[in-house]
Design an enzyme around this catalytic site. Structure first.
Site, PDB file in Angstrom:
ATOM      1  CB  THR A  85      -1.386   4.554   4.816  1.00  0.00           C
ATOM      2  OG1 THR A  85      -1.448   5.929   4.651  1.00  0.00           O
ATOM      3  CG2 THR A  85       0.175   4.010   5.076  1.00  0.00           C
ATOM      4  CB  CYS A  86      -6.781   4.138   5.106  1.00  0.00           C
ATOM      5  SG  CYS A  86      -6.420   3.709   6.862  1.00  0.00           S
ATOM      6  CB  SER A  87      -2.450   7.458   7.463  1.00  0.00           C
ATOM      7  OG  SER A  87      -2.046   8.869   8.221  1.00  0.00           O
TER       8      SER A  87
END
Length: 129
Positions: free
Chosen positions: A14-16
């Site tokens: 993810t880009c989280s």
């Protein structure tokens, strides 16, 4: 995950930087699947600045209330806020049997990139009949 070949890999990224979207998802996917384990990929990250996945986190609802375990969440808050037991590090009752520290976090202020969670590399180690 039932479609991965024996010895194959499943990568979750993810880009989280939110553990509810990262480690909690990995833990939820792996719970009850003894044939899968997290793979240590740190040797493949030469030259990158990274940190390990986290083992503990809190969950915050839309009102700003923070909970460190599922048992702390009032039933009405769970329903109105959409909180789930699987969002918490221990899933409520059982310890995580997966080494979440094998997950990888590329921190934006250190690696000069966007934040990236590449943690959940899982390997199917069971033979199927």
């Amino acid at each position: 995950m039932h479609l991965v070949a024996v010895g194959g890999l499943v990568v979750y990224s993810t880009c989280s930087m939110n553990p509810v979207e990262d480690e909690a998802v990995v833990l939820s996917c792996l719970r009850g699947r003894a044939e899968f384990t997290l793979v240590d990929v740190s040797s493949k990250l030469e030259g990158l600045w990274w940190s390990s996945g986290v083992q503990d986190w809190t969950v915050t609802d839309s009102r700003g209330a923070t909970y460190s375990s599922w048992q702390e969440v009032p039933q009405d808050a769970a329903q109105s806020e959409g909180l789930l037991e699987s969002m918490f590090p221990l899933g409520g009752a059982e310890p995580p049997h997966q080494p979440l520290d094998r997950c990888v976090r590329l921190l934006p202020h250190v690696s000069h990139t966007g934040g990236v969670f590449r943690g959940s590399v899982a390997e199917d180690t069971c033979e199927r009949y």
